[in-house]
Design a protein around this motif. Structure first.
Motif, short mmCIF file in Angstrom:
data_model
loop_
_atom_site.label_atom_id
_atom_site.label_comp_id
_atom_site.label_asym_id
_atom_site.label_seq_id
_atom_site.Cartn_x
_atom_site.Cartn_y
_atom_site.Cartn_z
N GLY A 1 -48.17 -7.70 -76.88
CA GLY A 1 -47.69 -7.23 -75.60
C GLY A 1 -46.37 -7.86 -75.21
N PRO A 2 -45.86 -7.45 -74.06
CA PRO A 2 -44.57 -7.96 -73.59
C PRO A 2 -44.70 -9.36 -73.00
CG PRO A 2 -45.50 -6.49 -71.97
CD PRO A 2 -46.43 -6.46 -73.16
N GLY A 3 -43.59 -10.04 -72.94
CA GLY A 3 -43.54 -11.35 -72.29
C GLY A 3 -43.42 -11.20 -70.79
N GLY A 4 -43.79 -12.26 -70.10
CA GLY A 4 -43.70 -12.27 -68.65
C GLY A 4 -44.21 -13.61 -68.13
N GLU A 5 -44.49 -13.65 -66.86
CA GLU A 5 -44.96 -14.89 -66.22
C GLU A 5 -45.90 -14.56 -65.08
OE1 GLU A 5 -44.32 -18.02 -67.19
OE2 GLU A 5 -42.96 -17.37 -68.77
N GLU B 1 -46.52 -11.73 -60.30
CA GLU B 1 -46.80 -11.51 -61.73
C GLU B 1 -45.83 -10.45 -62.23
OE1 GLU B 1 -50.51 -9.96 -64.52
OE2 GLU B 1 -50.76 -10.00 -62.36
N TYR B 2 -45.26 -10.67 -63.42
CA TYR B 2 -44.31 -9.69 -63.93
C TYR B 2 -44.24 -9.73 -65.45
CZ TYR B 2 -41.18 -13.68 -64.57
OH TYR B 2 -40.64 -14.87 -64.96
N VAL B 3 -43.74 -8.62 -66.01
CA VAL B 3 -43.38 -8.53 -67.41
C VAL B 3 -41.96 -8.02 -67.48
CG1 VAL B 3 -45.72 -8.17 -68.28
CG2 VAL B 3 -44.33 -6.20 -67.64
N TYR B 4 -41.33 -8.20 -68.63
CA TYR B 4 -39.96 -7.75 -68.83
C TYR B 4 -39.97 -6.27 -69.21
CZ TYR B 4 -39.16 -12.75 -68.83
OH TYR B 4 -39.13 -14.08 -68.49
N VAL B 5 -39.31 -5.44 -68.41
CA VAL B 5 -39.34 -3.99 -68.58
C VAL B 5 -38.85 -3.58 -69.97
CG1 VAL B 5 -38.44 -1.78 -67.74
CG2 VAL B 5 -39.14 -3.55 -66.12
#
Length: 93
Positions: free
Chosen positions: A55-59, A66-70
């Motif tokens: 999956g994508p990276g995020g924090e 909470e977020y992921v990189y689009v």
């Protein structure tokens, strides 16, 4: 109800297919790493279905922010689509 630890061998067909698809989409060989978390993957694996966690990276997982990189979401979607088509077209060995 509990979920155990899971380590999917890199020799599994689903992992090889995902690795090849990621290499085609991203242009680099992906690295494998361990992680902590509460995922359904161990339950799915135990049932006999192939599993890969990707999956994508995020924090901020499950936090107020909470977020992921689009751009990574798009890349992951392209990689998973290629993996699905390739994996489902192969004949099991």
């Amino acid at each position: 109800f509990e979920r155990g630890a899971l380590e999917v061998p890199t020799s599994e067909r689903i992992i090889k297919t995902l690795r090849d698809s990621a290499r085609e989409v991203i242009g680099v060989k992906p690295e494998f790493a361990g992680m902590g978390g509460w995922l359904d993957s161990e339950i799915i694996w135990r049932s006999g279905a192939p599993v890969a966690i990707f999956g994508p990276g995020g924090e901020g997982f499950h936090a107020a922010v909470e977020y992921v990189y689009v751009d990574q979401v798009i890349t992951v979607a392209r990689t998973l689509a290629r993996t699905i088509v390739s994996f489902c077209s192969q004949h099991p060995s």
